[in-house]
Design an enzyme around this catalytic site. Structure first.
Site, mmCIF file in Angstrom:
data_model
loop_
_atom_site.group_PDB
_atom_site.id
_atom_site.type_symbol
_atom_site.label_atom_id
_atom_site.label_comp_id
_atom_site.label_asym_id
_atom_site.label_seq_id
_atom_site.Cartn_x
_atom_site.Cartn_y
_atom_site.Cartn_z
ATOM 1 N N HIS A 73 0.972 -1.107 0.461
ATOM 2 C CA HIS A 73 0.416 0.093 0.073
ATOM 3 C C HIS A 73 0.449 1.790 0.116
ATOM 4 C CE1 HIS A 73 0.164 0.216 4.378
ATOM 5 N NE2 HIS A 73 0.766 1.205 4.253
ATOM 6 N N ASP A 103 0.239 -7.523 1.329
ATOM 7 C CA ASP A 103 0.457 -5.610 1.631
ATOM 8 C C ASP A 103 2.506 -6.109 1.835
ATOM 9 O OD1 ASP A 103 -0.233 -3.496 1.406
ATOM 10 O OD2 ASP A 103 -0.009 -3.306 3.690
ATOM 11 N N SER A 156 5.210 2.784 7.914
ATOM 12 C CA SER A 156 4.514 1.577 7.116
ATOM 13 C C SER A 156 5.648 0.799 6.600
ATOM 14 C CB SER A 156 3.579 2.234 5.473
ATOM 15 O OG SER A 156 2.329 2.121 6.066
#
Length: 214
Positions: free
Chosen positions: A34, A64, A140
């Site tokens: 993402h 992911d 992230s």
């Protein structure tokens, strides 16, 4: 009032940021899918302040995960050892390195710590750990380490709900095994030694990089 917040960061100019980390001396980097989004190339800021463009080599949307590649990567940067088979335990101390809030609060590498709260993720997802270590936008894609300085997870998201704190999720690094095989990555061997948080930061401060996404 309840949902997920992906831990990438987007500032007022619309530029997103995230974290990636080195797993192979040939320049292969790990981040979240993402973070890459629809981009085929991301800008990576190395610790010496230089900017490099890293094409997306491979993605795993279901887990992911994205693999980037810098070519040629300067030899001074050290790959991080990765746990591809071992599973961590509840209560095990963990340490996150990354760039929470991106460059809004400065582009120096930050560390947070906590424990493995559960060996299962949201709704008993077996591919995730739950942790109480602090996760914010910009984290992230970053690595989460055990006390041996081995990456055991990839920071992905946190639960956002009224009155809820300290529920974050990281993708287990055993999800990397198939991707590593596809691009021929042989992970660095781990060391059966316990390190302090300061030692982990010192060892890998030149192995974890800021991502800019325009």
């Amino acid at each position: 009032m309840c949902g997920f917040e992906k831990s990438d960061d987007k500032n007022s100019s619309g530029r997103g940021t995230g974290t990636c980390w080195l797993v192979d001396s040939r320049g292969y980097l790990i981040t979240c899918e993402h973070v890459a989004g629809s981009k085929r190339t991301l800008e990576v800021v190395l610790p010496d302040g230089t900017n490099w463009f890293a094409p997306v080599a491979l993605t795993d949307q279901a887990n992911d995960i994205a693999i980037l590649k810098i070519d040629p990567l300067p030899e001074k940067y050290r790959p991080i050892p990765v746990a591809l088979t071992t599973i961590s335990s509840v209560g095990e101390p963990v340490y996150i390195l990354g760039f929470p809030m991106g460059e809004q609060v400065g582009n120096s590498l930050k560390m947070s710590d906590g424990i493995i709260s559960s060996i299962l993720g949201f709704k008993n997802n077996t591919t995730e750990y739950q942790t109480n270590a602090t996760i914010n936008g910009g984290n992230s894609g970053g690595p989460i380490f055990n006390k041996n300085g081995v990456a055991i997870g990839i920071v992905s998201s946190k639960l956002v709900a009224l009155g809820t704190e300290g529920i974050g999720y990281v993708k287990k690094t055993n999800c990397l095994a198939l991707l590593f095989a596809q691009v021929g990555i042989s992970p660095m061997p781990s060391i059966n030694e316990t390190f302090s948080p300061e030692e982990i930061h010192t060892q890998y401060k030149n192995s974890v990089f800021l991502i800019r996404r325009y």
